[in-house]
Motif scaffolding. Structure first.
Motif, PDB file in Angstrom:
ATOM      1  N   ALA A  67      -9.521  -3.559 -23.453  1.00  0.00           N
ATOM      2  CA  ALA A  67      -8.597  -3.401 -22.319  1.00  0.00           C
ATOM      3  C   ALA A  67      -7.436  -2.496 -22.694  1.00  0.00           C
ATOM      4  O   ALA A  67      -6.995  -1.675 -21.890  1.00  0.00           O
ATOM      5  CB  ALA A  67      -8.087  -4.770 -21.880  1.00  0.00           C
ATOM      6  N   VAL A  68      -6.968  -2.630 -23.918  1.00  0.00           N
ATOM      7  CA  VAL A  68      -5.860  -1.767 -24.347  1.00  0.00           C
ATOM      8  C   VAL A  68      -6.267  -0.303 -24.245  1.00  0.00           C
ATOM      9  O   VAL A  68      -5.504   0.544 -23.764  1.00  0.00           O
ATOM     10  CB  VAL A  68      -5.418  -2.118 -25.785  1.00  0.00           C
ATOM     11  N   GLY A  69      -7.490  -0.015 -24.660  1.00  0.00           N
ATOM     12  CA  GLY A  69      -7.980   1.360 -24.563  1.00  0.00           C
ATOM     13  C   GLY A  69      -7.950   1.870 -23.132  1.00  0.00           C
ATOM     14  O   GLY A  69      -7.464   2.963 -22.845  1.00  0.00           O
ATOM     15  N   PHE A  70      -8.460   1.052 -22.215  1.00  0.00           N
ATOM     16  CA  PHE A  70      -8.456   1.426 -20.801  1.00  0.00           C
ATOM     17  C   PHE A  70      -7.035   1.685 -20.312  1.00  0.00           C
ATOM     18  O   PHE A  70      -6.727   2.680 -19.679  1.00  0.00           O
ATOM     19  CB  PHE A  70      -9.009   0.266 -19.961  1.00  0.00           C
ATOM     20  N   SER A  71      -6.200   0.694 -20.642  1.00  0.00           N
ATOM     21  CA  SER A  71      -4.871   0.664 -20.088  1.00  0.00           C
ATOM     22  C   SER A  71      -4.040   1.832 -20.601  1.00  0.00           C
ATOM     23  O   SER A  71      -3.309   2.474 -19.845  1.00  0.00           O
ATOM     24  CB  SER A  71      -4.228  -0.656 -20.499  1.00  0.00           C
ATOM     25  N   MET A  72      -4.208   2.107 -21.888  1.00  0.00           N
ATOM     26  CA  MET A  72      -3.437   3.176 -22.505  1.00  0.00           C
ATOM     27  C   MET A  72      -3.781   4.514 -21.857  1.00  0.00           C
ATOM     28  O   MET A  72      -2.916   5.316 -21.523  1.00  0.00           O
ATOM     29  CB  MET A  72      -3.798   3.204 -23.983  1.00  0.00           C
ATOM     30  N   LEU A  73      -5.070   4.707 -21.650  1.00  0.00           N
ATOM     31  CA  LEU A  73      -5.497   5.965 -21.069  1.00  0.00           C
ATOM     32  C   LEU A  73      -5.001   6.074 -19.626  1.00  0.00           C
ATOM     33  O   LEU A  73      -4.529   7.119 -19.190  1.00  0.00           O
ATOM     34  CB  LEU A  73      -7.021   6.059 -21.098  1.00  0.00           C
ATOM     35  N   TYR A  74      -5.066   4.946 -18.921  1.00  0.00           N
ATOM     36  CA  TYR A  74      -4.622   4.976 -17.530  1.00  0.00           C
ATOM     37  C   TYR A  74      -3.134   5.295 -17.466  1.00  0.00           C
ATOM     38  O   TYR A  74      -2.694   6.087 -16.639  1.00  0.00           O
ATOM     39  CB  TYR A  74      -4.900   3.630 -16.859  1.00  0.00           C
ATOM     40  N   SER A  75      -2.368   4.685 -18.369  1.00  0.00           N
ATOM     41  CA  SER A  75      -0.930   4.901 -18.286  1.00  0.00           C
ATOM     42  C   SER A  75      -0.589   6.352 -18.575  1.00  0.00           C
ATOM     43  O   SER A  75       0.331   6.897 -17.994  1.00  0.00           O
ATOM     44  CB  SER A  75      -0.209   3.931 -19.214  1.00  0.00           C
ATOM     45  N   SER A  76      -1.360   7.016 -19.433  1.00  0.00           N
ATOM     46  CA  SER A  76      -1.038   8.405 -19.751  1.00  0.00           C
ATOM     47  C   SER A  76      -1.649   9.410 -18.793  1.00  0.00           C
ATOM     48  O   SER A  76      -1.125  10.496 -18.633  1.00  0.00           O
ATOM     49  CB  SER A  76      -1.520   8.764 -21.154  1.00  0.00           C
ATOM     50  N   THR A  77      -2.790   9.056 -18.206  1.00  0.00           N
ATOM     51  CA  THR A  77      -3.509  10.089 -17.457  1.00  0.00           C
ATOM     52  C   THR A  77      -3.916   9.660 -16.050  1.00  0.00           C
ATOM     53  O   THR A  77      -4.537  10.449 -15.345  1.00  0.00           O
ATOM     54  CB  THR A  77      -4.801  10.491 -18.183  1.00  0.00           C
ATOM     55  N   ASP A  78      -3.625   8.404 -15.663  1.00  0.00           N
ATOM     56  CA  ASP A  78      -4.069   7.911 -14.367  1.00  0.00           C
ATOM     57  C   ASP A  78      -5.573   8.001 -14.211  1.00  0.00           C
ATOM     58  O   ASP A  78      -6.078   8.310 -13.132  1.00  0.00           O
ATOM     59  CB  ASP A  78      -3.416   8.699 -13.221  1.00  0.00           C
ATOM     60  N   LEU A  79      -6.273   7.738 -15.280  1.00  0.00           N
ATOM     61  CA  LEU A  79      -7.717   7.883 -15.237  1.00  0.00           C
ATOM     62  C   LEU A  79      -8.358   6.626 -15.805  1.00  0.00           C
ATOM     63  O   LEU A  79      -7.866   6.056 -16.774  1.00  0.00           O
ATOM     64  CB  LEU A  79      -8.084   9.104 -16.082  1.00  0.00           C
ATOM     65  N   ILE A  80      -9.435   6.176 -15.156  1.00  0.00           N
ATOM     66  CA  ILE A  80     -10.202   5.060 -15.706  1.00  0.00           C
ATOM     67  C   ILE A  80     -11.453   5.654 -16.320  1.00  0.00           C
ATOM     68  O   ILE A  80     -12.220   6.331 -15.655  1.00  0.00           O
ATOM     69  CB  ILE A  80     -10.613   4.066 -14.603  1.00  0.00           C
ATOM     70  N   ASN A  81     -11.622   5.383 -17.594  1.00  0.00           N
ATOM     71  CA  ASN A  81     -12.755   5.968 -18.299  1.00  0.00           C
ATOM     72  C   ASN A  81     -13.929   4.993 -18.285  1.00  0.00           C
ATOM     73  O   ASN A  81     -13.979   4.062 -19.073  1.00  0.00           O
ATOM     74  CB  ASN A  81     -12.322   6.282 -19.727  1.00  0.00           C
ATOM     75  N   PHE A  82     -14.867   5.229 -17.382  1.00  0.00           N
ATOM     76  CA  PHE A  82     -16.003   4.326 -17.294  1.00  0.00           C
ATOM     77  C   PHE A  82     -16.935   4.467 -18.497  1.00  0.00           C
ATOM     78  O   PHE A  82     -17.875   3.712 -18.643  1.00  0.00           O
ATOM     79  CB  PHE A  82     -16.776   4.555 -15.987  1.00  0.00           C
ATOM     80  N   ALA A  83     -16.685   5.453 -19.328  1.00  0.00           N
ATOM     81  CA  ALA A  83     -17.497   5.604 -20.539  1.00  0.00           C
ATOM     82  C   ALA A  83     -16.858   4.878 -21.714  1.00  0.00           C
ATOM     83  O   ALA A  83     -17.345   4.969 -22.832  1.00  0.00           O
ATOM     84  CB  ALA A  83     -17.685   7.079 -20.867  1.00  0.00           C
ATOM     85  N   HIS A  84     -15.784   4.155 -21.464  1.00  0.00           N
ATOM     86  CA  HIS A  84     -15.067   3.533 -22.574  1.00  0.00           C
ATOM     87  C   HIS A  84     -15.961   2.579 -23.370  1.00  0.00           C
ATOM     88  O   HIS A  84     -15.920   2.566 -24.600  1.00  0.00           O
ATOM     89  CB  HIS A  84     -13.841   2.788 -22.045  1.00  0.00           C
ATOM     90  N   GLY A  85     -16.761   1.801 -22.645  1.00  0.00           N
ATOM     91  CA  GLY A  85     -17.669   0.874 -23.319  1.00  0.00           C
ATOM     92  C   GLY A  85     -18.597   1.590 -24.279  1.00  0.00           C
ATOM     93  O   GLY A  85     -18.955   1.073 -25.335  1.00  0.00           O
ATOM     94  N   GLU A  86     -18.974   2.808 -23.926  1.00  0.00           N
ATOM     95  CA  GLU A  86     -19.884   3.575 -24.783  1.00  0.00           C
ATOM     96  C   GLU A  86     -19.189   3.990 -26.075  1.00  0.00           C
ATOM     97  O   GLU A  86     -19.818   4.107 -27.115  1.00  0.00           O
ATOM     98  CB  GLU A  86     -20.403   4.798 -24.032  1.00  0.00           C
ATOM     99  N   PHE A  87     -17.891   4.208 -25.999  1.00  0.00           N
ATOM    100  CA  PHE A  87     -17.170   4.529 -27.233  1.00  0.00           C
ATOM    101  C   PHE A  87     -17.091   3.290 -28.143  1.00  0.00           C
ATOM    102  O   PHE A  87     -17.107   3.412 -29.366  1.00  0.00           O
ATOM    103  CB  PHE A  87     -15.774   5.078 -26.923  1.00  0.00           C
ATOM    104  N   VAL A  88     -17.025   2.120 -27.504  1.00  0.00           N
ATOM    105  CA  VAL A  88     -17.092   0.887 -28.288  1.00  0.00           C
ATOM    106  C   VAL A  88     -18.431   0.828 -29.019  1.00  0.00           C
ATOM    107  O   VAL A  88     -18.497   0.528 -30.209  1.00  0.00           O
ATOM    108  CB  VAL A  88     -16.922  -0.340 -27.374  1.00  0.00           C
ATOM    109  N   MET A  89     -19.484   1.171 -28.284  1.00  0.00           N
ATOM    110  CA  MET A  89     -20.821   1.179 -28.880  1.00  0.00           C
ATOM    111  C   MET A  89     -20.859   2.162 -30.050  1.00  0.00           C
ATOM    112  O   MET A  89     -21.361   1.841 -31.127  1.00  0.00           O
ATOM    113  CB  MET A  89     -21.825   1.562 -27.782  1.00  0.00           C
TER     114      MET A  89
END
Lengths: 389, 246, 317, 291, 258
Positions: free
Chosen positions: D22-44
């Protein structure tokens, strides 16, 4: 009055549509007919059930190769056409449609999973095509459908083997934990319905998601009911997590797994936590340990050797379903000249075919053809499968 | 120091600045005045690189600013105190100031930054008092001072201020104008965009009066103060009795 | 008038459907076209919501699923005539959409996306876990073929005509709505919700209405799907399916009816073509999706038209 | 009591995982207003990268960990450079499809590289489960909790103490204001991608011993992490942490006291309620973005 | 003092945002059929007042009456139905639609076709649509854009977009029209045309409230000027009076140091 741009776009769209319909018209699609018998394969080569589909695809190719090297069926070579279902019913239906109508196959092996199989059944029924599924679910052959056969051992037999074993050890209460997909659900159904036949009571039934990472909560809940054994029904990696969690929680009662984890992968994943786990499996995992008298031993050893030579990877317990399916089909094709009804007839009359997954004897009322002897109970000891009596 | 020639700025298809030329000499305070929508802010945006869609020429110290983005312009020595202050409310006053010195830090001039911090805090003592507070808790006037101080942290040669008096009480406006005088005496060149024409003209050396995207008048501050057309630019023609009354 | 161009294209459409329906002997191609038709329905339905009204939904497969499950349960468990199950299936989806839509559509942007996504997940889990009614994860077997009076739609050819007939009706319906007072109000919400409200459009009410309409169309597709395959399972209606519908709309081009048709066709056919890449299929699919959005963010149909006009413009000079 | 404690432990382990994602999602959103739906893949990628480096290349744990995180962060930055920055009209829907495309691509690539099997990975330290009043906690869970705490603290310090961190906050508050001040906002966005995907890799790496990573593990984790981020308040560091742990604990309690089958539904129903009642999440506030 | 000829009455309005007082104790009225100018320096609260009147958010205190009826808690679309229309400072046209369609949206509150009716296109719906189109053409003629009905609205030159927006606002048959900087971005001749048009609108009996920075326009067209500064009303009266008002001068030009 017509906005010129809009009008032009509309006409353009119309033209494209017309062109598309012409392109798609049948003249373009020439169907190929060859003198080979075509067998279709539909397996979930990718997707969540790829652990099934991938070895099945490889085993099907292996079986076809073997048969062709031996001269084919009545001189006809076999040709395999394999599509990936990704475990998705719609894609499976598409793939089956393609096999039936475009590739014009004589018979189909697969799919790997119960839902995809159920989705295809109406099609093969209509196409009147011999169909040998590689999925475990009992719904497939119960009730018997004329064109539908299956090679995978049923949950019924797997559950029966486990309960027999538990009964022998005088355990009366079990807790079960199943994965929330078709495999787990079907297992759960059998576990619940057969328990009373063996005088066993299911004191707690829990489930876990296929992607869950921690099942201690479920196991804690089971432990509270104080069962004498825990049965887990799922496919990797969930059951390995369960095994580890049981270890972690220090739950000191026997853990049974299903045949869904019957591959070396499970031991690798669960590591030390796998020690002492019981599971029912086809004989392939313990082929070496089988007594010489076992009719399957030679077949199994040959299959294992051929598979491991060809693909340079350890054999799993699942590829055998497709291997058996192809060999059964080939046997049934003999002397039919490719007549589908004839093949079906022959399939139904096959008796005592020694396959990887067991000795098949089909009949009008039994399209799985296996008896509980197809299963053996094994226990994991020192990271190896050990046959138990 | 700054020379703008025949500048035309576009927002999409709208031309907001219609061929403006002006020049700023080193050490001057220049004010650009005129009613809302006259194109003053647009001109500042073009100078500091926020609005890349312009034609004409903008030169700073003899070099064109064409194609530079704001950080590059800041590095050249132009800082903007934007309209509405645009401070970073959740960050502390100190952090706001340090961020103002971002380009300085990147030039590895951390020591100079410490000196500058000292000097702006001397200039605005209130900022020293409030240095650990989130900037959002400051009053309007304090925020304006912070915005100016932040711009100074980049050690600009030219400071652009957009409506520093907006929404502030006259006393504070006066104070800010005094600060600008001090800054000028230290050798800083200042361009001041103001609606509040009288206060601005009093502080400035020269001025340009804008109307609907073009320069209507220019001259020394005193001349402009006396010119009736300046008022026209604000309150419209048809003064009638108004003139007589004044 | 504008209507004439419309009629021409409908006529061409009907002719194309008839030609294809009679000439195609291969069931596989008919089946492929049926799936294209179903996906077109889904894309059209979401396009009304997303393309025209500008409201994202990442849970649209839920309505597809509701349509399919309601008819499956009614026709199989309760032996209701399929044709009577149709209004129930569509109606159920509409009621759910109405209840969910009122609080959800107050959200916007990613929050709306998340709200619809969560809703989709809940419905999917419901299909999976309520096994006594839905058949659970193994799916629902034995759905009867669709019978309407004396007509039995149990062959691929008859189903092809049925599905494309419904598609045509839906296209006409969407077209009529879009070209009407309501449609203009919808588009005005998309272009600027503030301005739309300032002009007197009851944006809240209208958004819920179009959500309900969209749900009804998706449920219709679900109904047709269930009686086509005779089998349904929760996996068909999961998050990935929702995303696929969104992709069809966006790739085809938002706010374009023919774009929906195109996007649905492409996304149905693409996997078939990509079989050739076997193991590389996913990689290639992902790349195509990304490239289209990076280079032609208005979708393929609009993108190509844009390029055409840009080309024309540069040559006119 | 012992059971409740065990549920809490289970919730903490899962919650910590959700929190980092969630921190990864949130951090990116706060800086770029973007939700990265590929975030889970980076976890992988993080999890499988860890497996490859330790088991495949035989690297010791610590260098493998840092190398994995750095590698995935670099991949994330490459992703921004190649697929996000060229987008001319970055509307949410376009970005959603691009990141969904990226997630399919990465999953496909993962399958090509690592095959379809799950992998096993030994725990960071070989220690028997720890007993607290009869409830057991895996040593690896403690590792997870410790690393999550350290990483969160590091992030907190990064945002509060370093110039770059403050500059990123400034960008999140107002890109224009930051730009005027002389902060290179494009670089900040790139950095945000690197940090965010790096956090994803951290999550992947630390859970690799307990999850048996495979190429398709990312999707569900990503969704849950997204849920947690929304739950706590998109754009807030502590919100993401809180959201993650709450989600984990609620799921565990859901299993314990409701039904294990419906635990996922429970999480999403709760999420919907939060969205309806307080769309900005538990800790998020509607107008101030602060990390 | 309720006067029958007062269309809009603003009474003791307060509004604050997060502790910042945006409007305090604003009090004035608009006479039926008049043109009133609302002026003030940046940040004076004009936009806030506009948004209060058009129902974007409610006032903290005080009352707004329209045609003698309190309208404080009405939703935006209800106010439009009552007869309040507005234009936007930045011209908010519907970019995906043609010029004609923009006007047709403007007729939204004066037509009633719903989703179901639109699908079946009942005869009375066709008739309504036909009438709406005719009315829309009339409105385009009113602003002189009839030849561009099928153009995409954002393809028009900016000045024409203003006119289009005005026509769209007129489509809802307003009794009160609020114009937010209608002359911004227009050149001299366009402004002249706008002035003429505003008078024509007024002559149709529409009351107009105008926020405008172009003082030439405001002063020449308005019968009354209301001046706001820092959230307060500092002057109200005929243009000439306001122009000479010292408080107004100070607000605009600042105070000279004495």
């Amino acid at each position: 009055m017509i906005p010129a741009k809009k009008f032009r776009n509309t006409v353009l769209a119309a033209a494209v549509l017309l062109a598309a319909s012409l392109i798609l018209s049948p003249a373009i699609f020439a169907d190929s007919h060859k003198d080979a018998y075509k067998i279709g394969g539909i397996f979930s080569v990718t997707g969540p059930a790829s652990f099934l589909g991938d070895p099945e695809k490889k085993s099907m190719n292996l079986a076809i190769e073997q048969i062709n090297e031996a001269g084919g069926v009545d001189g006809h070579m076999l040709e395999g056409v394999i599509y990936d279902t990704e475990g998705d019913p719609s894609k499976t239906v598409m793939a089956a449609g393609k096999l039936i109508n475009k590739d014009r196959v004589t018979a189909i092996a697969g799919p790997s999973r119960t839902p995809t199989t159920l989705a295809v059944i109406p099609m093969v029924k209509r196409a009147k095509l011999p169909f040998v599924s590689c999925a475990a679910g009992n719904k497939i052959v119960e009730p018997v459908k004329p064109w539908v056969f299956k090679t995978a051992q049923s949950d019924i037999q797997a559950v029966a083997s486990i309960y027999q074993h538990i009964q022998k050890r005088n355990i009366r209460k079990v807790g079960i934990i199943t994965v929330s997909n078709a495999f787990g659900e079907s297992g759960k159904e059998q576990l619940l319905s057969q328990a009373s036949d063996f005088g066993i009571k299911v004191v707690s039934s829990q489930s876990f998601g296929a992607d869950d990472k921690d099942m201690t909560a479920q196991l804690t809940k089971i432990r509270r009911q104080d069962p004498g054994a825990i049965i887990c029904w799922g496919t990797n990696p969930g059951p390995a997590v369960v095994a580890k969690n049981v270890d972690q929680l220090g739950i000191d009662i026997p853990l049974y797994q299903s045949h869904g984890v019957a591959s070396p992968k499970f031991i690798e994943l669960a590591g030390e936590a796998a020690e002492g786990i019981f599971l029912p499996t086809g004989k392939i995992l313990v082929a070496e340990q089988l007594p010489e008298s076992d009719p399957q031993k030679q077949v199994l050893l040959d299959y294992i050797k051929a598979y491991e030579n060809k693909y340079n990877e350890t054999v799993s317990g699942f590829g055998g379903y497709a291997y058996d399916a192809i060999h059964l089909l080939a046997k049934a094709m003999e002397g039919t000249g490719g007549d589908k009804a004839q093949i079906r007839e022959n399939l139904e009359n096959i008796k005592g075919h020694v396959g990887v997954s067991g000795v098949f004897s089909f009949s009008k009322t039994d399209h799985n053809g296996l008896d509980p002897s197809a299963f053996v109970m094994v226990r994991i000891r020192n990271g190896k499968w050990e046959l138990v009596e | 120091m700054l020379r703008v020639r025949n500048l035309k700025c576009f927002y999409g298809r709208i031309m907001a600045v219609k061929g403006v030329s002006l020049s700023v000499n080193a050490g001057e305070i220049i004010c650009l005045i005129g009613a809302n929508g006259a194109g003053k802010t647009t001109l500042l945006s073009a100078v500091c690189g926020l609005l890349p869609t312009w034609t004409g020429e903008i030169e700073f110290e003899g070099q064109s600013l064409k194609g530079l983005d704001p950080p590059a312009v800041v590095r050249r020595g132009i800082s903007l105190v934007p309209e509405g202050r645009m401070i970073f409310p959740p960050l502390s006053v100190m952090d706001n100031l340090r961020l103002g010195a971002y380009t300085m830090y990147k030039k590895k001039a951390a020591e100079a930054v410490e000196q500058d911090l000292e000097s702006v805090m001397t200039l605005f003592p209130i900022l020293r008092e409030r240095s650990d507070q989130p900037a959002g808790t400051l009053s309007g006037g304090e925020q304006q001072m912070l915005a100016i101080a932040r711009a100074l942290m980049a050690r600009p040669g030219l400071l652009l201020l957009d409506e520093p008096s907006m929404g502030l009480a006259p006393m504070i406006v006066e104070k800010i104008m005094e600060v600008l005088e001090v800054l000028r005496s230290r050798g800083l060149t200042i361009v001041l965009v103001e609606q509040n024409a009288l206060a601005a003209l009093e502080a400035a050396d020269r001025g340009y009066v804008f109307e609907t995207g073009a320069v209507l008048l220019q001259g020394s501050a005193d001349e402009l103060l006396a010119d009736k057309d300046v008022k026209r630019a604000y309150l419209g023609k048809d003064y009638g009795d108004f003139y007589d009354a004044v | 008038m504008y209507g004439r161009a419309q009629k021409i294209i409908y006529a061409v459409f009907v002719i194309a459907v008839i030609i294809l329906g009679w000439s195609l002997d291969n069931e596989y191609y008919l089946q492929l076209l049926i799936f294209i038709g179903l996906n077109t329905l889904l894309a059209l339905s979401l396009n009304m919501l997303m393309g025209y009204a500008g409201q994202i939904s990442l849970g649209h497969a839920a309505f597809y699923g509701i349509g399919a499950y309601v008819t499956a349960i009614l026709t199989t468990t309760y032996n209701v005539e399929p044709i009577l199950a149709l209004p129930a299936a569509v109606g159920a989806a509409m009621i759910v959409a109405w209840i969910v839509g009122i609080p959800t559509l107050r959200l916007s942007g990613y929050y709306l996306g998340m709200g619809t996504l969560g809703f989709g997940m809940i419905i999917h889990i419901l299909f999976r876990e309520w096994s006594s009614v839905t058949g659970g994860a193994s799916g629902f077997v034995g759905i009867p073929p669709l019978e309407i009076g004396p007509l039995i739609f149990d062959s691929r050819r008859s189903y092809f005509f049925l599905v494309w007939g419904v598609v045509l009706l839906s296209i006409i319906m969407c077209r009529r709505i879009i070209d009407s007072r309501v449609g203009r109000a919808l588009r005005s919400i998309h272009d600027g919700e503030k301005a739309a409200a300032a002009i007197g459009v009851d944006t809240k009410k209208l958004k819920v209405q179009v959500f309900v309409l969209s749900a009804a169309m998706a449920a219709m597709a679900g109904f047709l799907y269930a009686h086509l395959i005779y089998f349904i399972s929760p996996g068909t209606f999961n998050f990935v399916a929702s995303i696929r519908i969104v992709t069809m709309v966006v790739i085809g081009g938002m706010a374009s009816i023919w774009g929906a048709l195109f996007g649905a066709s492409l996304l149905t056919l693409l996997p078939e073509w990509l079989h050739a890449f076997s193991e590389f299929e996913m990689v290639v699919y992902g790349l195509i999706l990304m490239s289209v959005m990076i280079f032609l963010p208005r979708g393929l149909t609009r993108g190509v038209i844009d390029i055409y006009y840009r080309y024309r413009k540069s040559h006119d000079k | 009591m012992q059971e409740i404690l065990q549920y809490l432990f289970s919730g903490l382990t899962n919650g910590a995982i959700y929190a980092v994602i969630a921190v990864g999602f949130s951090m990116l959103y706060s800086s770029t207003d973007l939700i990265n739906f590929a975030h889970g893949e980076f976890v992988m990628l993080g999890a499988l990268g860890m497996v490859s480096l330790t088991a495949g290349f035989g690297l010791p744990l610590i260098p493998a960990f840092f190398l994995t995180v750095a590698g995935v962060a670099a991949a994330g930055m490459l992703f921004e450079r190649l697929a996000i920055r060229p987008v001319r009209h970055p509307e949410p829907i376009v970005l959603i499809i691009i990141t969904v495309g990226a997630s399919i691509f990465l999953r496909g690539a993962g399958m090509l590289i690592w095959g379809k099997n799950s992998y096993s990975m030994p725990p960071f330290s070989d220690h028997p489960p720890i007993d607290f009043a009869g409830a057991r906690l895996l040593a690896q869970s403690i590792w997870i909790l410790v690393i999550v705490t350290v990483v969160t603290a590091a992030l907190h310090l990064f945002y509060r103490r370093t110039l770059t961190g403050k500059a990123m906050t400034a960008c999140a508050v107002s890109k224009k204001a930051a730009w005027i001040v002389g902060i290179p906002t494009k670089w900040m966005v790139l950095l945000a991608f690197g940090l965010s995907t790096g956090m994803g890799a951290v999550a992947g790496a630390i859970i690799s011993p307990i999850t048996m990573p495979s190429y398709d593990m990312g999707t569900m984790l990503g969704l849950k992490g997204f849920c947690a981020a929304m739950f706590g308040g998109l754009g807030s560091l502590w919100g993401a942490i809180l959201g993650g742990f709450l989600l984990g604990i609620l799921e565990a309690l859901g299993v314990g006291f409701v039904s294990s089958g419906l635990k996922d539904a429970a999480a999403f129903i709760l999420l919907l309620l939060v969205l309806y009642v307080r769309p900005q999440g538990i800790l998020g506030s509607a107008d101030v973005k602060r990390f | 003092m309720t006067n029958n000829t007062n269309l809009l009455e603003i009474r003791n309005i307060d509004k604050s945002f997060g502790g910042v007082q945006a409007l305090s104790d604003i009090d004035f009225f608009l006479e039926q059929g008049s043109i009133t100018g609302l002026i003030g320096p940046n940040g004076a609260g004009k936009t806030t007042l506009f948004n209060l009147i058009t129902g974007l958010f409610p006032a903290d205190k005080g009352e707004i009456r329209f045609g003698g009826r309190p309208i404080n808690n009405f939703r935006v679309n209800e106010l439009v139905r009552l007869g309040i229309a507005r234009t936007f400072q930045n011209v908010e046209l519907f970019e995906s639609m043609t010029v004609l369609e923009n006007i047709l949206v403007g007729l939204h509150t004066r037509t009633r076709c719903g989703i179901i009716e639109s699908i079946f296109r009942f005869p009375y719906i066709r008739r309504e649509e036909q009438q709406a189109r005719e009315r829309a053409i009339e409105l385009l003629e009113f602003v002189g854009l009839q030849d561009y009905a099928d153009r995409t609205s954002t393809d028009l030159p900016f000045g024409w977009q203003r006119l289009l927006e005005l026509a769209r606002a007129m489509a809802s048959k307003p009794r009160l029209l609020l114009l937010d900087e209608p002359a911004a971005g227009l050149n001299m001749s366009e402004t002249g045309r706008l002035e003429e048009l505003i008078r024509k609108v007024r002559d149709q009996g529409v009351t107009i409230l105008l926020v405008e920075h172009d003082m030439n326009l405001t002063m020449s067209i308005s019968e009354k000027i209301v001046v706001l500064d820092q959230g307060r009303k500092i002057a109200e009266g005929p243009p000439r009076e306001v122009q000479t008002d010292e408080a107004v001068m100070a607000a605009y030009l600042g105070k000279a140091k004495s």
